[in-house]
Design a protein around this motif. Structure first.
Motif, short mmCIF file in Angstrom:
data_model
loop_
_atom_site.label_atom_id
_atom_site.label_comp_id
_atom_site.label_asym_id
_atom_site.label_seq_id
_atom_site.Cartn_x
_atom_site.Cartn_y
_atom_site.Cartn_z
N ILE A 74 -61.55 24.26 -7.61
CA ILE A 74 -60.30 23.47 -8.32
C ILE A 74 -60.55 22.45 -9.34
O ILE A 74 -60.22 22.45 -10.55
N LEU A 75 -61.58 21.65 -8.84
CA LEU A 75 -62.20 20.54 -9.66
C LEU A 75 -62.73 21.10 -11.17
O LEU A 75 -62.25 20.59 -12.18
N LEU A 76 -63.79 22.10 -10.90
CA LEU A 76 -64.22 22.56 -12.29
C LEU A 76 -63.02 23.39 -12.95
O LEU A 76 -63.09 23.23 -14.20
N ILE A 77 -62.20 23.96 -12.51
CA ILE A 77 -61.17 24.71 -13.37
C ILE A 77 -60.24 23.69 -14.00
O ILE A 77 -60.01 23.62 -15.38
N ALA A 126 -59.71 34.38 -28.44
CA ALA A 126 -61.16 34.14 -28.65
C ALA A 126 -61.52 32.77 -27.60
O ALA A 126 -62.65 32.57 -27.69
N LEU A 127 -60.55 32.15 -27.40
CA LEU A 127 -60.86 30.84 -26.56
C LEU A 127 -61.45 31.61 -25.14
O LEU A 127 -62.42 30.82 -24.75
N PHE A 128 -61.13 32.56 -24.66
CA PHE A 128 -61.86 33.01 -23.59
C PHE A 128 -63.22 33.31 -23.72
O PHE A 128 -64.04 32.87 -22.97
N CYS A 129 -63.47 33.98 -25.10
CA CYS A 129 -64.83 34.33 -25.38
C CYS A 129 -66.00 33.09 -25.41
O CYS A 129 -67.02 33.07 -25.18
N HIS A 155 -52.69 26.67 -23.97
CA HIS A 155 -52.86 26.17 -22.64
C HIS A 155 -52.90 27.32 -21.71
O HIS A 155 -53.92 27.69 -20.76
N TYR A 156 -52.14 28.46 -22.02
CA TYR A 156 -52.46 29.97 -21.44
C TYR A 156 -53.80 30.37 -21.42
O TYR A 156 -54.59 30.71 -20.18
N PHE A 157 -54.34 30.63 -22.47
CA PHE A 157 -56.04 31.05 -22.44
C PHE A 157 -56.51 30.05 -22.08
O PHE A 157 -57.87 30.47 -21.55
N LEU A 160 -56.63 30.29 -18.26
CA LEU A 160 -57.10 31.59 -17.85
C LEU A 160 -58.72 31.71 -17.95
O LEU A 160 -59.45 32.21 -16.99
N SER A 161 -59.29 31.09 -19.25
CA SER A 161 -60.85 31.22 -19.79
C SER A 161 -61.50 30.30 -18.48
O SER A 161 -62.49 30.63 -18.19
N ALA A 162 -60.84 29.27 -18.23
CA ALA A 162 -61.32 28.22 -17.23
C ALA A 162 -61.64 28.79 -16.02
O ALA A 162 -62.52 28.77 -15.09
N VAL A 163 -60.52 29.49 -15.31
CA VAL A 163 -60.46 29.94 -14.22
C VAL A 163 -61.63 31.20 -13.99
O VAL A 163 -62.41 31.23 -13.04
N LEU A 164 -61.45 31.99 -14.87
CA LEU A 164 -62.55 33.39 -15.14
C LEU A 164 -63.90 32.86 -15.22
O LEU A 164 -64.85 33.11 -14.29
N TRP A 165 -64.02 31.81 -16.02
CA TRP A 165 -65.61 31.13 -16.16
C TRP A 165 -65.98 30.52 -14.86
O TRP A 165 -67.27 30.75 -14.73
N THR A 166 -65.10 29.61 -14.42
CA THR A 166 -65.53 28.97 -13.25
C THR A 166 -65.78 29.84 -12.07
O THR A 166 -67.05 29.74 -11.31
#
Length: 218
Positions: A74-77, A126-129, A155-157, A160-166
């Motif tokens: 949670i903290l990292l996301i 592209a924000l996810f990549c 904010h959506y992307f 989403l990218s923060a969740v998957l990356w973490t």
């Protein structure tokens, strides 16, 4: 207190696993890891921070019981997403400040071209990549703040990218203790070296571009 924070930061930077196992270090680990991820995600000068390896190390510490796996996720996301939001705000509101312009100007031209290509071809996706590429991770949200005004989609992307990356990196770190020691050390060293190598390539490219432009003018 400051000495303890410095010790934990030094241990994270050097991947000193034994130092991080010291009793009572969990709270400082949360503080230092969250701060590093926020700064690296939101500010271009923080690009040399070894944040990818720090996230993986957090997963390893969670696997051995030093920190809570759910809490660190949670903290990292939150820190990763809020860091991207800070970079977006720099682009949207602060892009005229000289210090922000200097940060952008210090980025090699090929990095800026990569950002333009990502924005042109893929837009907000592209924000996810970019989340997986040091330097671009904070540069792309800043450029999007300059050019993209749709904050809800950002904010959506971003989240989403923060969740998957973490989840991906923490999960990798969580699995490292179960791998054979040579493989575990090799993966850890590779993750430690990646941000430093990327930063060195960026600095070298910037110097080469400056020297080439001077030679052309001469």
């Amino acid at each position: 207190m400051l000495d303890s924070i410095y010790t934990v930061l030094s241990a994270l930077w050097n991947q000193d696993f034994n130092a991080l196992l010291a009793p009572g270090s969990a709270t400082l680990i949360y503080l230092c890891v969250g701060t590093l991820i926020f700064l690296e995600s939101g500010f271009i000068p923080a690009a040399p921070f070894p944040c990818d390896s720090v996230v993986v190390l957090s997963g390893t510490l969670a696997a051995v019981g030093v920190i809570d796996p759910v809490l660190i996720l949670i903290l990292l996301i939150v820190c990763a997403a809020m860091g991207s939001w800070m970079a977006y705000l720099q682009g949207r509101w602060l892009n005229r400040l000289p210090i922000v312009q200097r940060w952008v100007d210090s980025v090699p031209s090929e990095k800026l071209q990569l950002v333009d290509k990502l924005l042109g071809r893929h837009g907000l996706v592209a924000l996810f990549c970019a989340r997986f590429v040091p330097v671009v991770r904070s540069l792309l949200p800043l450029m999007m703040g300059m050019r993209v005004k749709e904050a809800p989609k950002f904010h959506y992307f971003s989240w989403l990218s923060a969740v998957l990356w973490t989840i991906l990196l923490v999960g990798l770190g969580y699995l490292l203790p179960s791998l054979p020691e040579p493989i575990s050390k090799t993966v850890t060293m590779g993750l430690m070296a990646a941000p430093v190598i990327t930063f060195c390539v960026a600095v070298t490219s910037w110097i080469a571009i400056k020297l080439r432009s001077r030679f052309k003018r001469a």
